[in-house]
Design an enzyme around this catalytic site. Structure first.
Site, PDB file in Angstrom:
ATOM      1  N   SER A   1     -27.708  55.395  54.181  1.00  0.00           N
ATOM      2  CA  SER A   1     -27.923  56.153  53.180  1.00  0.00           C
ATOM      3  C   SER A   1     -26.836  56.134  51.842  1.00  0.00           C
ATOM      4  CB  SER A   1     -28.233  57.559  53.440  1.00  0.00           C
ATOM      5  OG  SER A   1     -27.323  58.240  53.948  1.00  0.00           O
ATOM      6  N   CYS A   2     -25.903  56.023  52.127  1.00  0.00           N
ATOM      7  CA  CYS A   2     -24.592  55.800  51.473  1.00  0.00           C
ATOM      8  C   CYS A   2     -24.915  54.798  50.457  1.00  0.00           C
ATOM      9  CB  CYS A   2     -23.329  55.531  52.018  1.00  0.00           C
ATOM     10  SG  CYS A   2     -22.655  56.788  53.007  1.00  0.00           S
ATOM     11  N   ILE A   3     -24.099  54.789  49.040  1.00  0.00           N
ATOM     12  CA  ILE A   3     -23.815  53.804  48.113  1.00  0.00           C
ATOM     13  C   ILE A   3     -22.614  53.200  47.941  1.00  0.00           C
ATOM     14  CG2 ILE A   3     -24.583  53.378  45.704  1.00  0.00           C
ATOM     15  CD1 ILE A   3     -26.846  54.856  46.651  1.00  0.00           C
TER      16      ILE A   3
END
Lengths: 199, 162
Positions: free
Chosen positions: B28-30
């Protein structure tokens, strides 16, 4: 580490380990009844981890793993993640299925359910509270990707988090798996209160 | 080649030609890459959450939140001599690995992260030149400092050039 109202020190970590010990003993018993094998869950290792290192603390973040995931609700809010090597998923499901052809994913999900359920059950009865587990979800992906979503929910405030992890031995085979419990701040504080720590 | 790991909440920059900036296993991190193609200066951020405003605590780690990471990252690029007008920006990640719920709310952090990163970049009057976001698969992001090449790897698929 500073949570909402407490500083976490080594003594706190050791006591959380003790707490985890009761849970993992319970989980090992439940699992060994199902598998009809000796099952050990190691004494839980509790550590404070900086978020930039959390993924690599479990291995190469890019490697493919299988994870069974739960949320805990009610009195203790947090997340449980069981992480296995793909190879071990096949191995465990072979032991559990006893010669029958069963989808390894369903077997490992059910085993995850038993381990998480008995662990959390022990925790709830000790706290004389109620803890619910959401239905298990299974995923196969890069280790880092399986973990970061959960870390993000825990780390809204703090840049460090408490991780409780355990390794598993089934029969005479060590399964390099992890049982990871991530606790939300409020629930971490509740557990520490259980030991009557001063605020 | 030396891999420089960019962990959760970190921002790293480099102008050493044989370095590769890497954010392994983004869920879910960018992962955000910035590259000054004239001066060959590279930067990568690994954003975890949408906004520092959601926390009551002190946001010590600026790289953790989209809204604080982008300005900080631009400042770091400038420190190495990059020109804002020459920056090529790409974003990768924001997947939803599990269905998460709290108090009846669906928590799609991945989607919120994507929106927050886009907003923060627009706020700086900059443009995103390419992106590979959303879905439910983890990604590894690499940026070659010498060439500016951005590579994205998903398990079971061929690594693609973004």
């Amino acid at each position: 580490m500073e949570t909402n109202n407490k500083k976490i020190n080594q003594m706190h970590l050791d006591l959380l380990g003790e707490l985890g010990n009761i849970g993992s003993g319970n989980a090992a018993t439940a699992l060994s009844q199902i598998l009809n094998k000796t099952v050990y869950l190691d004494v839980p290792h509790v550590e404070l981890c900086n978020i930039s290192e959390v993924a690599s603390s479990f291995g190469d973040p890019e490697f493919r793993k299988t994870a069974v995931f739960f949320q805990t609700q009610q009195d203790v809010k947090g997340y449980v993640l069981l992480v296995f090597e793909d190879e071990d998923v096949k191995k465990i499901s072979k032991i559990a299925a006893g010669g029958l052809e069963i989808d390894p994913d369903s077997v490992i999900t059910e085993i995850g359910n038993i381990v998480a359920g008995s662990y959390i059950g022990a925790l709830a009865s000790m706290l004389e509270g109620k803890i619910d587990l959401t239905p298990p979800q299974i995923a196969h992906d890069m280790l880092g990707a399986l973990i970061d979503n959960i870390v993000s929910l825990i780390c809204v405030v703090a840049d460090e988090l408490v991780i409780i992890k355990t390794k598993m031995t089934i029969g005479n085979e060590t399964i390099p798996s992890f049982f990871i419990l991530f606790l939300e701040d409020e629930s971490l504080n509740k557990l520490l209160d259980y030991f009557n720590f001063e605020k | 080649m030396t891999n420089i790991n960019v962990g959760m909440g970190e921002i790293k920059t480099s102008k050493t030609p044989n370095n590769i900036l890497i954010a392994p296993g983004l869920g879910s991190c960018i992962g955000i890459t910035m590259y000054d193609k004239i001066k060959k200066i590279a930067g990568m951020a690994h954003v975890v959450l949408p906004s520092a405003k959601e926390t009551t605590g002190k946001a010590a780690l600026l790289g953790k939140y989209a809204d604080t990471a982008i300005p900080e990252m631009i400042a770091k690029m400038k420190d190495l001599g990059a020109q804002t007008k020459d920056l090529e920006i790409k974003i990768v990640g924001g997947a939803q690995m599990f269905n998460l719920e709290r108090g009846g709310n669906i928590l799609n952090i991945g989607m919120r992260n994507i929106l927050a990163v886009k907003t923060a970049i627009e706020k700086e009057k900059l443009k995103i030149s390419a992106s590979d976001t959303g879905g439910n698969k983890g990604r590894t992001l690499k940026l070659n400092v010498e060439t500016g090449t951005v590579l994205v790897k998903i398990l079971g698929q061929k690594e693609i050039k973004l």
